[in-house]
Design a protein around this motif. Sequence first.
Motif, PDB file in Angstrom:
ATOM      1  N   ALA A 287       0.483  -1.260   0.363  1.00 15.54           N
ATOM      2  CA  ALA A 287      -0.004  -0.304   0.017  1.00 15.54           C
ATOM      3  C   ALA A 287       0.751   1.098   0.002  1.00 15.54           C
ATOM      4  O   ALA A 287      -0.008   2.433  -0.735  1.00 15.54           O
ATOM      5  N   ARG A 288       1.741   1.196   0.954  1.00 19.31           N
ATOM      6  CA  ARG A 288       2.623   2.560   0.913  1.00 19.31           C
ATOM      7  C   ARG A 288       3.584   2.922  -0.753  1.00 19.31           C
ATOM      8  O   ARG A 288       3.592   3.529  -1.129  1.00 19.31           O
ATOM      9  N   LYS A 289       3.845   1.440  -0.589  1.00 20.56           N
ATOM     10  CA  LYS A 289       4.873   1.800  -2.525  1.00 20.56           C
ATOM     11  C   LYS A 289       3.496   2.377  -4.074  1.00 20.56           C
ATOM     12  O   LYS A 289       4.155   3.330  -4.488  1.00 20.56           O
ATOM     13  N   ILE A 290       2.889   1.563  -3.726  1.00 19.83           N
ATOM     14  CA  ILE A 290       1.435   2.094  -4.714  1.00 19.83           C
ATOM     15  C   ILE A 290       1.466   3.314  -3.829  1.00 19.83           C
ATOM     16  O   ILE A 290       0.437   4.913  -5.202  1.00 19.83           O
ATOM     17  N   SER A 291       0.436   3.915  -2.807  1.00 17.39           N
ATOM     18  CA  SER A 291       0.634   5.511  -2.425  1.00 17.39           C
ATOM     19  C   SER A 291       1.158   6.483  -3.543  1.00 17.39           C
ATOM     20  O   SER A 291       1.496   7.148  -3.663  1.00 17.39           O
ATOM     21  N   SER A 292       3.119   5.810  -3.262  1.00 15.51           N
ATOM     22  CA  SER A 292       3.980   6.654  -3.465  1.00 15.51           C
ATOM     23  C   SER A 292       3.896   7.057  -5.070  1.00 15.51           C
ATOM     24  O   SER A 292       4.060   7.912  -5.965  1.00 15.51           O
ATOM     25  N   ALA A 293       3.814   5.421  -5.731  1.00 12.48           N
ATOM     26  CA  ALA A 293       3.395   5.590  -7.382  1.00 12.48           C
ATOM     27  C   ALA A 293       2.320   6.019  -7.897  1.00 12.48           C
ATOM     28  O   ALA A 293       2.441   7.145  -9.237  1.00 12.48           O
ATOM     29  N   THR A 294       1.721   6.912  -7.414  1.00 19.35           N
ATOM     30  CA  THR A 294       0.181   7.307  -7.375  1.00 19.35           C
ATOM     31  C   THR A 294      -0.244   8.450  -6.746  1.00 19.35           C
ATOM     32  O   THR A 294      -1.034   8.894  -7.820  1.00 19.35           O
ATOM     33  N   GLY A 295       0.063   9.187  -6.172  1.00 17.65           N
ATOM     34  CA  GLY A 295      -0.159   9.752  -5.200  1.00 17.65           C
ATOM     35  C   GLY A 295      -2.036   9.958  -4.677  1.00 17.65           C
ATOM     36  O   GLY A 295      -2.247  11.254  -4.209  1.00 17.65           O
ATOM     37  N   LEU A 296      -2.427   9.055  -4.307  1.00 20.04           N
ATOM     38  CA  LEU A 296      -3.530   8.270  -3.369  1.00 20.04           C
ATOM     39  C   LEU A 296      -3.029   8.280  -2.297  1.00 20.04           C
ATOM     40  O   LEU A 296      -2.066   7.115  -1.919  1.00 20.04           O
ATOM     41  N   PRO A 297      -3.872   8.543  -1.642  1.00 19.79           N
ATOM     42  CA  PRO A 297      -3.511   8.366  -0.683  1.00 19.79           C
ATOM     43  C   PRO A 297      -3.868   7.058  -0.241  1.00 19.79           C
ATOM     44  O   PRO A 297      -4.677   6.082  -0.050  1.00 19.79           O
ATOM     45  N   VAL A 298      -3.057   6.391   1.290  1.00 16.33           N
ATOM     46  CA  VAL A 298      -3.252   5.126   1.586  1.00 16.33           C
ATOM     47  C   VAL A 298      -4.697   4.418   2.799  1.00 16.33           C
ATOM     48  O   VAL A 298      -4.742   5.752   3.771  1.00 16.33           O
ATOM     49  N   ALA A 299      -5.643   4.011   2.450  1.00 15.62           N
ATOM     50  CA  ALA A 299      -7.055   3.959   2.923  1.00 15.62           C
ATOM     51  C   ALA A 299      -6.389   3.726   4.740  1.00 15.62           C
ATOM     52  O   ALA A 299      -5.988   3.013   5.074  1.00 15.62           O
ATOM     53  N   LYS A 300      -7.506   3.852   5.310  1.00 11.58           N
ATOM     54  CA  LYS A 300      -6.955   4.830   7.436  1.00 11.58           C
ATOM     55  C   LYS A 300      -7.610   3.025   7.477  1.00 11.58           C
ATOM     56  O   LYS A 300      -9.217   2.415   6.743  1.00 11.58           O
TER      57      LYS A 300
END
Length: 423
Positions: free
Chosen positions: A410-423
């Motif tokens: 999730a952290r890596k995908i967030s970094s690649a896409t700019g979308l936040p990780v769901a809480k």
Amino acid sequence: MKKLFLLSALALATAAHAQGSLSGTVTIWSWDVAAKALQSTVPDFNKKYPNVKVNVVDLGNQNVYDRGLAGCAAGGVDLPDIYSIENNEAEVFWARFPNCFTDLNTLGADKLAKAFPAFKWTELTANGKRYAMPWDSGPVAMFYRRDLYQQAGINPASIRTWDDFIAAGRKLNTKFGNKVKMATIANGQDDEWFRMLANQNGCFYFDNDASQVTIARPGCVTALTTIKKLNDAGVLAVGDWGGQITNIKAGKTASAMFGAWYEGTIRTNAPDQKGKWGVYLMPASKAGGVRAANLGGSALAIPSSSKNKEAAFAFLQHALGTTQGQVAMLKSQGLVPSLLAASKDPYVAQGQAYWGNQKVWQTILGTLGDVPQARGTQYFQDARQVMIVVQADYLKGKYKTAQEALTDAARKISSATGLPVAK
């Protein structure tokens, strides 16, 4: 006035359709068996619309995608009247080029919405617009070798959960000295098993609003945990796309789990195994759980630059919005209908010789209404590439738990896409 104009235009278009007065040429870009399937619907379409010439052009999958992106970037230059697009890639176009394709609601697609399962519209709709109409779908099924199961004393009807599948795999290992496995997984090459299991558990890379990374949520954790259990139990072989087909042809795997379009892959690559194969539903994560998911599927869109939109939409209505059109493609090339009414067609209820006269299409299409929605978003490939690596690392022991692995993903995908990780 604008609304009134659209309604008037729709009324005129409908009248023209009824009179069969549409004319001109409709050019379609597609690929391989998909192009052949579309071609199979043309004769009946021309009985309704004899003055419309349909020109299906097979450009190859990657070429269609690349030329579509280039055409949209150039403002719609040199695009066809109908454009074939895979669901997983569709949102790349809607996000980058929101004006490149026609909102099919303006042509009447909204009236057909309930004719298709909700999950098929998820990736085809953005900002209230329907940019494409559902074509084929990929309801997941477990294809299995009847003879190998029988020799190992496995009853497919008793496999209801993934624990049951593992128990059956151990029987298979014992019978064949570990030389025949239950199935092949493309670990390190793809994450298709993870996507199928995550989907059945109501989870995916992103939420359905495409606003958050949701891969670390419980349903995805359950999916990855299950894959680890399968791997550790030694019931799966590992191989890429070609390796999976090689295993099937050599009888080294007794099952294959894919979207239903894989029916044609098995049938055409192993014609000598006719009558030896059958189908059952994918196992659930727990007793009474969901036994349905989707993998793959395509849609048809009409570029805004088309000069013959009404004839193009008439073709979409025939090929995709009628049982006649959808079943013609099922018979011709094994393309699995998305249209819900197609599951009631008499052909679907027929036994299929290759599959031991089992009514496989009835079994497979019966799951369409149970498939949870999932959204690939424009970032599908970014997330997929991260997950391929994370899954492989988890199975090798790099992470202690599936939760830890997916939190990292999730952290890596967030970094690649700019979308936040769901809480």
